[in-house]
Design an enzyme around this catalytic site. Structure first.
Site, PDB file in Angstrom:
ATOM      1  N   CYS A 176       0.849  -1.206   0.000  1.00 49.00           N
ATOM      2  CA  CYS A 176       0.000   0.000   0.000  1.00 49.00           C
ATOM      3  C   CYS A 176       0.878   1.247   0.000  1.00 49.00           C
ATOM      4  O   CYS A 176       0.593   2.251  -0.648  1.00 49.00           O
ATOM      5  CB  CYS A 176      -0.887   0.037   1.242  1.00 49.00           C
ATOM      6  SG  CYS A 176      -1.842  -1.454   1.551  1.00 49.00           S
ATOM      7  N   HIS A 180       0.854   5.138  -1.560  1.00 44.92           N
ATOM      8  CA  HIS A 180       0.166   5.989  -0.579  1.00 44.92           C
ATOM      9  C   HIS A 180       1.050   6.368   0.603  1.00 44.92           C
ATOM     10  O   HIS A 180       0.544   6.576   1.700  1.00 44.92           O
ATOM     11  CB  HIS A 180      -1.106   5.293  -0.087  1.00 44.92           C
ATOM     12  CG  HIS A 180      -2.138   5.094  -1.156  1.00 44.92           C
ATOM     13  ND1 HIS A 180      -2.831   6.136  -1.713  1.00 44.92           N
ATOM     14  CD2 HIS A 180      -2.586   3.973  -1.774  1.00 44.92           C
ATOM     15  CE1 HIS A 180      -3.677   5.664  -2.630  1.00 44.92           C
ATOM     16  NE2 HIS A 180      -3.536   4.359  -2.696  1.00 44.92           N
ATOM     17  N   ARG A 224     -12.942  -1.520  -2.574  1.00 44.87           N
ATOM     18  CA  ARG A 224     -11.806  -0.627  -2.852  1.00 44.87           C
ATOM     19  C   ARG A 224     -10.489  -1.317  -2.472  1.00 44.87           C
ATOM     20  O   ARG A 224      -9.532  -1.330  -3.238  1.00 44.87           O
ATOM     21  CB  ARG A 224     -11.994   0.685  -2.093  1.00 44.87           C
ATOM     22  CG  ARG A 224     -10.870   1.690  -2.137  1.00 44.87           C
ATOM     23  CD  ARG A 224     -10.538   2.198  -3.499  1.00 44.87           C
ATOM     24  NE  ARG A 224      -9.618   1.314  -4.191  1.00 44.87           N
ATOM     25  CZ  ARG A 224      -9.168   1.494  -5.421  1.00 44.87           C
ATOM     26  NH1 ARG A 224      -9.550   2.529  -6.122  1.00 44.87           N
ATOM     27  NH2 ARG A 224      -8.328   0.660  -5.968  1.00 44.87           N
ATOM     28  N   CYS A 228      -7.263  -2.630  -4.802  1.00 45.97           N
ATOM     29  CA  CYS A 228      -5.889  -2.201  -4.521  1.00 45.97           C
ATOM     30  C   CYS A 228      -4.973  -3.423  -4.496  1.00 45.97           C
ATOM     31  O   CYS A 228      -3.901  -3.418  -5.099  1.00 45.97           O
ATOM     32  CB  CYS A 228      -5.805  -1.478  -3.178  1.00 45.97           C
ATOM     33  SG  CYS A 228      -6.349   0.232  -3.234  1.00 45.97           S
TER      34      CYS A 228
END
Lengths: 268, 215
Positions: A176, A180, A224, A228
């Site tokens: 992630c 991000h 969502r 991802c």
């Protein structure tokens, strides 16, 4: 129609990072996009259906969800979304909105939770979940995130989520954190929130569930996260699994006090 | 260095003792350490995923580099950084025919493509390089990401010399060779791109006729 709206969305995303040379090229698209937004967020349709579903006697037990406890007491929906995931005494688990709904559907209505969890997104009972999360999140619109951290299990899930967020693996070494973990980055023209700190975490986490213009669907937070992981080239996260709940705990706690929920938002 | 580590360890031990004592004085609950959470996280990762399509759960298996990069991010200590970079450079497979430059037009297609290796991709589909997701490359393509640096005019700035060709080749094969724990995938090491595809991307960046340098 769908394609032109999509193009307009992409163009609008470009505005945030536009160099003077790009600004002219995208101006038309942005105007169209604003027009599309002015027509209203189609998520409203899911919100209306969600409120109906909450009050509708369904399942083998022919019961409504009106006694469902989302953490604020049985039947209390307002403000619940911005305190999830949290620990629930009856299941002795930290649950996000969707895993909590599965519990309520099973215990109150007799709808088997594991069957709903196995249902593909956008099909059968998963369609009902989409409507429910749209309405429930809308009932906390404009409220600041305020996830509790007093219970040791809440702290534990936050810590696990933080580690899952930074877990790099797969064919591409992605986690992630790859997309991000820094301020002001984007992928293609899509801006990426830095989910390791507020208020970006509140902006990112507080947008889902969201209506996706590109697919005309209402995506829940579980969906969502699922996509991802797909793009990370990771294996398939089981619906309502601990890694998905832990990630939401990490994102939600990071968002605490730094921004308001706008879910269900509208996304490209 | 060793002394500093030992002092740190003593300090940690003192802290742990204090925490344990505090735990006894309070509710009596055992103190949960960061290592406990590490173990819990590993168990949760192992239990939360299933295979789908071409993607098996072995994708979660981490090598030493992934473990360290997950833990330390971009701030590795110097010893680890030097070791990882040396090991990455040593395992770069150089082109079998000694040619680094392919067809920049093919390179552009690979740079544009984000396909491959997800659970919705087919096993026999050609993998893309995903390059534009993170880099500005040509002037014409305005839909580019900013996670990586701009590569526009790369060859014009750095020159199409053998040194540059080798650098770019290795950077694509295993970018940890120059920057341990970079966000960039190890395209050669992990078999995302083959030798031929890498040659085309090197051409896209370095060929004077490529729009990266000509426009």
């Amino acid at each position: 129609m769908k394609n032109s709206t999509y193009a307009a969305c992409v163009a609008a995303s470009a505005l945030m990072f536009a160099t003077p040379a790009l600004a002219d090229a995208t101006a038309d698209g942005i105007a169209k996009y604003r027009e599309a937004l002015a027509e209203g967020n189609p998520a409203e349709l899911w919100e209306m259906r969600g409120e109906e579903l909450w009050k509708e006697a369904r399942g083998p037990k022919k019961a409504t969800l009106e006694k469902c406890d989302l953490g604020q007491g049985p039947g209390v929906v307002k403000g619940a979304f911005v305190t999830l995931p949290r620990h629930f005494a009856d299941t002795n688990r930290v649950q996000d909105l969707e895993s909590r709904l599965l519990t309520c559907m099973e215990t109150l209505q007799g709808i088997p939770a594991d069957e709903v969890a196995k249902t593909p997104f956008g099909k059968g009972e998963q369609k009902n979940i989409e409507a429910l999360v749209a309405w429930i999140s809308a009932e906390s619109r404009g409220m600041k995130f305020n996830l509790p951290m007093a219970h040791p299990e809440e702290k534990r899930m936050y810590e696990i989520g933080k580690r899952a967020f930074n877990y790099r693996g797969g064919t591409h070494d992605f986690g992630c954190v790859t997309c991000h973990g820094e301020d002001g980055k984007r992928i293609r023209l899509q801006d990426l929130p830095n989910l390791t700190k507020g208020p970006d975490a509140a902006r990112g986490f507080g947008s889902w569930p969201a209506y996706r213009v590109s697919s005309g669907e209402l995506w829940s937070m579980q969906r969502r996260l699922n996509d991802c992981f797909r793009q990370q080239r990771f294996p398939y996260p089981v619906y309502g699994s601990d890694v998905t709940i832990a990630l939401s705990s990490y994102l939600g706690v990071t968002a605490n006090g730094t921004g308001e929920s706008i879910a269900p938002a509208i996304k490209r | 260095m060793n002394i500093r580590i030992r002092q740190g360890a003593v300090a940690l031990a003192v802290l742990a003792t204090l925490a344990a004592v505090a735990g006894c004085a309070g509710t009596g609950a055992a103190t949960v350490t960061s290592a406990d959470y590490d173990k819990d996280a590993a168990a949760v990762m192992a239990a939360s995923f299933r295979e789908q399509g071409i993607v098996k759960t072995d994708r979660l298996t981490q090598d030493e580099v992934m473990v360290a990069c997950s833990k330390f991010g971009h701030s590795l200590d110097d010893d680890l950084r030097e070791r990882f970079q040396a090991a990455a450079l040593a395992e770069v497979k150089w082109p079998s025919d000694g040619k680094y430059i392919g067809d920049w037009k093919e390179g552009e297609k690979i740079a544009q493509s984000g396909r491959g290796l997800t659970w919705t991709d087919k096993a026999d589909a050609a993998n893309g390089g995903n390059c534009y997701n993170c880099h500005r490359i040509t002037k014409k393509e305005i839909s580019y990401g900013t996670i990586g640096p701009s590569l526009y005019q790369y060859g014009k700035v750095h020159g199409n010399t053998e040194t540059t060709q080798k650098y770019v080749w290795a950077k694509i094969w295993n970018p940890n060779a120059y920057s341990a724990c970079t966000n960039m995938p190890r395209f050669g090491t992990h078999g995302i791109l083959d030798e031929k595809q890498i040659r085309h991307i090197v051409a896209l960046l370095l060929d004077p006729k490529s729009p990266v340098n000509a426009e």
